[in-house]
Design a protein around this motif. Structure first.
Motif, PDB file in Angstrom:
ATOM      1  N   LEU A  46      28.205  39.387  59.286  1.00 40.41           N
ATOM      2  CA  LEU A  46      28.109  40.475  58.305  1.00 40.41           C
ATOM      3  C   LEU A  46      29.493  40.856  57.793  1.00 40.41           C
ATOM      4  O   LEU A  46      29.701  41.011  56.582  1.00 40.41           O
ATOM      5  CB  LEU A  46      27.420  41.697  58.917  1.00 40.41           C
ATOM      6  N   LEU A  47      30.448  40.981  58.683  1.00 42.00           N
ATOM      7  CA  LEU A  47      31.818  41.302  58.283  1.00 42.00           C
ATOM      8  C   LEU A  47      32.415  40.206  57.406  1.00 42.00           C
ATOM      9  O   LEU A  47      33.094  40.495  56.415  1.00 42.00           O
ATOM     10  CB  LEU A  47      32.696  41.529  59.519  1.00 42.00           C
ATOM     11  N   ALA A  48      32.150  38.965  57.756  1.00 41.98           N
ATOM     12  CA  ALA A  48      32.654  37.846  56.952  1.00 41.98           C
ATOM     13  C   ALA A  48      32.043  37.864  55.550  1.00 41.98           C
ATOM     14  O   ALA A  48      32.730  37.609  54.557  1.00 41.98           O
ATOM     15  CB  ALA A  48      32.369  36.521  57.644  1.00 41.98           C
ATOM     16  N   SER A  49      30.759  38.191  55.462  1.00 42.24           N
ATOM     17  CA  SER A  49      30.095  38.281  54.155  1.00 42.24           C
ATOM     18  C   SER A  49      30.679  39.408  53.313  1.00 42.24           C
ATOM     19  O   SER A  49      30.930  39.247  52.114  1.00 42.24           O
ATOM     20  CB  SER A  49      28.596  38.499  54.330  1.00 42.24           C
ATOM     21  N   LEU A  50      30.896  40.555  53.935  1.00 36.40           N
ATOM     22  CA  LEU A  50      31.509  41.684  53.220  1.00 36.40           C
ATOM     23  C   LEU A  50      32.930  41.356  52.783  1.00 36.40           C
ATOM     24  O   LEU A  50      33.348  41.711  51.673  1.00 36.40           O
ATOM     25  CB  LEU A  50      31.496  42.940  54.092  1.00 36.40           C
ATOM     26  N   LEU A  51      33.654  40.663  53.642  1.00 30.15           N
ATOM     27  CA  LEU A  51      35.016  40.255  53.301  1.00 30.15           C
ATOM     28  C   LEU A  51      35.011  39.276  52.137  1.00 30.15           C
ATOM     29  O   LEU A  51      35.870  39.342  51.252  1.00 30.15           O
ATOM     30  CB  LEU A  51      35.704  39.646  54.526  1.00 30.15           C
ATOM     31  N   THR A  52      34.031  38.395  52.104  1.00 32.90           N
ATOM     32  CA  THR A  52      33.913  37.445  50.995  1.00 32.90           C
ATOM     33  C   THR A  52      33.646  38.168  49.680  1.00 32.90           C
ATOM     34  O   THR A  52      34.266  37.870  48.654  1.00 32.90           O
ATOM     35  CB  THR A  52      32.796  36.424  51.279  1.00 32.90           C
ATOM     36  N   LEU A  53      32.741  39.128  49.696  1.00 33.19           N
ATOM     37  CA  LEU A  53      32.441  39.893  48.480  1.00 33.19           C
ATOM     38  C   LEU A  53      33.649  40.705  48.019  1.00 33.19           C
ATOM     39  O   LEU A  53      33.967  40.738  46.824  1.00 33.19           O
ATOM     40  CB  LEU A  53      31.242  40.815  48.718  1.00 33.19           C
ATOM     41  N   ALA A  54      34.324  41.338  48.959  1.00 35.13           N
ATOM     42  CA  ALA A  54      35.519  42.112  48.611  1.00 35.13           C
ATOM     43  C   ALA A  54      36.615  41.193  48.083  1.00 35.13           C
ATOM     44  O   ALA A  54      37.319  41.546  47.125  1.00 35.13           O
ATOM     45  CB  ALA A  54      36.008  42.884  49.839  1.00 35.13           C
ATOM     46  N   SER A  55      36.744  40.021  48.676  1.00 34.98           N
ATOM     47  CA  SER A  55      37.752  39.047  48.235  1.00 34.98           C
ATOM     48  C   SER A  55      37.486  38.590  46.808  1.00 34.98           C
ATOM     49  O   SER A  55      38.405  38.487  45.996  1.00 34.98           O
ATOM     50  CB  SER A  55      37.763  37.823  49.152  1.00 34.98           C
ATOM     51  N   LEU A  56      36.236  38.325  46.491  1.00 33.98           N
ATOM     52  CA  LEU A  56      35.870  37.892  45.148  1.00 33.98           C
ATOM     53  C   LEU A  56      36.168  38.975  44.117  1.00 33.98           C
ATOM     54  O   LEU A  56      36.759  38.699  43.066  1.00 33.98           O
ATOM     55  CB  LEU A  56      34.386  37.501  45.105  1.00 33.98           C
ATOM     56  N   ALA A  57      35.796  40.211  44.430  1.00 32.24           N
ATOM     57  CA  ALA A  57      36.067  41.322  43.522  1.00 32.24           C
ATOM     58  C   ALA A  57      37.571  41.510  43.329  1.00 32.24           C
ATOM     59  O   ALA A  57      38.048  41.681  42.193  1.00 32.24           O
ATOM     60  CB  ALA A  57      35.433  42.608  44.063  1.00 32.24           C
ATOM     61  N   LEU A  58      38.326  41.457  44.403  1.00 28.94           N
ATOM     62  CA  LEU A  58      39.774  41.614  44.330  1.00 28.94           C
ATOM     63  C   LEU A  58      40.413  40.480  43.551  1.00 28.94           C
ATOM     64  O   LEU A  58      41.322  40.701  42.732  1.00 28.94           O
ATOM     65  CB  LEU A  58      40.350  41.680  45.754  1.00 28.94           C
ATOM     66  N   TRP A  59      39.938  39.275  43.755  1.00 28.35           N
ATOM     67  CA  TRP A  59      40.457  38.107  43.036  1.00 28.35           C
ATOM     68  C   TRP A  59      40.271  38.279  41.537  1.00 28.35           C
ATOM     69  O   TRP A  59      41.183  38.033  40.749  1.00 28.35           O
ATOM     70  CB  TRP A  59      39.750  36.857  43.554  1.00 28.35           C
ATOM     71  N   ILE A  60      39.079  38.724  41.119  1.00 24.50           N
ATOM     72  CA  ILE A  60      38.802  38.935  39.696  1.00 24.50           C
ATOM     73  C   ILE A  60      39.698  40.026  39.125  1.00 24.50           C
ATOM     74  O   ILE A  60      40.270  39.872  38.035  1.00 24.50           O
ATOM     75  CB  ILE A  60      37.307  39.249  39.476  1.00 24.50           C
ATOM     76  N   ILE A  61      39.854  41.108  39.851  1.00 23.61           N
ATOM     77  CA  ILE A  61      40.720  42.208  39.399  1.00 23.61           C
ATOM     78  C   ILE A  61      42.160  41.727  39.248  1.00 23.61           C
ATOM     79  O   ILE A  61      42.832  42.032  38.255  1.00 23.61           O
ATOM     80  CB  ILE A  61      40.630  43.409  40.363  1.00 23.61           C
ATOM     81  N   LEU A  62      42.644  40.976  40.221  1.00 25.10           N
ATOM     82  CA  LEU A  62      44.021  40.472  40.161  1.00 25.10           C
ATOM     83  C   LEU A  62      44.215  39.502  39.002  1.00 25.10           C
ATOM     84  O   LEU A  62      45.255  39.524  38.333  1.00 25.10           O
ATOM     85  CB  LEU A  62      44.408  39.816  41.486  1.00 25.10           C
ATOM     86  N   LEU A  63      43.232  38.656  38.745  1.00 27.03           N
ATOM     87  CA  LEU A  63      43.311  37.740  37.603  1.00 27.03           C
ATOM     88  C   LEU A  63      43.410  38.518  36.290  1.00 27.03           C
ATOM     89  O   LEU A  63      44.249  38.201  35.431  1.00 27.03           O
ATOM     90  CB  LEU A  63      42.080  36.832  37.556  1.00 27.03           C
ATOM     91  N   ILE A  64      42.578  39.533  36.151  1.00 29.10           N
ATOM     92  CA  ILE A  64      42.575  40.324  34.918  1.00 29.10           C
ATOM     93  C   ILE A  64      43.882  41.079  34.743  1.00 29.10           C
ATOM     94  O   ILE A  64      44.502  41.042  33.672  1.00 29.10           O
ATOM     95  CB  ILE A  64      41.372  41.293  34.905  1.00 29.10           C
ATOM     96  N   ARG A  65      44.326  41.754  35.791  1.00 26.25           N
ATOM     97  CA  ARG A  65      45.558  42.560  35.699  1.00 26.25           C
ATOM     98  C   ARG A  65      46.779  41.673  35.468  1.00 26.25           C
ATOM     99  O   ARG A  65      47.669  42.033  34.690  1.00 26.25           O
ATOM    100  CB  ARG A  65      45.731  43.417  36.951  1.00 26.25           C
ATOM    101  N   ALA A  66      46.847  40.538  36.116  1.00 21.10           N
ATOM    102  CA  ALA A  66      47.965  39.616  35.885  1.00 21.10           C
ATOM    103  C   ALA A  66      47.929  39.104  34.448  1.00 21.10           C
ATOM    104  O   ALA A  66      48.970  38.982  33.793  1.00 21.10           O
ATOM    105  CB  ALA A  66      47.930  38.462  36.876  1.00 21.10           C
ATOM    106  N   GLY A  67      46.745  38.824  33.943  1.00 27.59           N
ATOM    107  CA  GLY A  67      46.597  38.363  32.569  1.00 27.59           C
ATOM    108  C   GLY A  67      47.025  39.416  31.558  1.00 27.59           C
ATOM    109  O   GLY A  67      47.479  39.094  30.461  1.00 27.59           O
ATOM    110  N   GLN A  68      46.887  40.680  31.938  1.00 28.49           N
ATOM    111  CA  GLN A  68      47.319  41.785  31.085  1.00 28.49           C
ATOM    112  C   GLN A  68      48.819  42.055  31.202  1.00 28.49           C
ATOM    113  O   GLN A  68      49.345  42.912  30.511  1.00 28.49           O
ATOM    114  CB  GLN A  68      46.555  43.064  31.440  1.00 28.49           C
ATOM    115  N   GLY A  69      49.474  41.349  32.109  1.00 28.49           N
ATOM    116  CA  GLY A  69      50.899  41.558  32.320  1.00 28.49           C
ATOM    117  C   GLY A  69      51.218  42.767  33.171  1.00 28.49           C
ATOM    118  O   GLY A  69      52.312  43.322  33.093  1.00 28.49           O
ATOM    119  N   LYS A  70      50.291  43.183  34.010  1.00 29.52           N
ATOM    120  CA  LYS A  70      50.457  44.379  34.854  1.00 29.52           C
ATOM    121  C   LYS A  70      50.916  44.002  36.256  1.00 29.52           C
ATOM    122  O   LYS A  70      50.563  42.975  36.788  1.00 29.52           O
ATOM    123  CB  LYS A  70      49.137  45.149  34.962  1.00 29.52           C
TER     124      LYS A  70
END
Length: 112
Positions: free
Chosen positions: A70-94
């Motif tokens: 369960l913890l690994a699954s939650l970590l995977t979901l959080a990792s995916l969300a964080l990865w997407i956020i980081l991609l977007i913010r880096a693309g914005q030059g932030k």
């Protein structure tokens, strides 16, 4: 579109996105190649530190009986969300500095 270029000739924001998009290999390549942009170097280091921490978290979750999957699954979901956020913010030059790994990345980027 960024007006600043990295040592590789790419716009800084594109180079930063590549650091997250290709996690270890992309980030490692930019750590070795980047000589000019602290922005790109910061994102490359943060990407490496973050994904190492996430891998360690997944390994540790595997040692926890019953709750580990369960913890690994939650970590995977959080990792995916964080990865997407980081991609977007880096693309914005932030500069999106994460707790702990972002501090470490910023400290290392200043020293190189």
């Amino acid at each position: 579109m960024s007006v600043y270029k990295s040592s590789t000739g790419l716009d800084e924001n594109i180079a930063a996105v590549l650091c997250y998009l290709f996690a270890f290999l992309g980030a490692l390549a930019f750590v070795m190649l980047e000589k000019k942009s602290r922005f790109v170097l910061f994102h490359a280091l943060q990407s490496i530190f973050l994904f190492v921490a996430l891998m360690i978290g997944h390994v540790l979750a595997g040692f926890i009986p019953l709750l580990g999957p369960l913890l690994a699954s939650l970590l995977t979901l959080a990792s995916l969300a964080l990865w997407i956020i980081l991609l977007i913010r880096a693309g914005q030059g932030k500069w999106l500095k994460l707790p702990w790994v972002g501090d470490l990345a910023l400290h290392q980027a200043r020293q190189l």
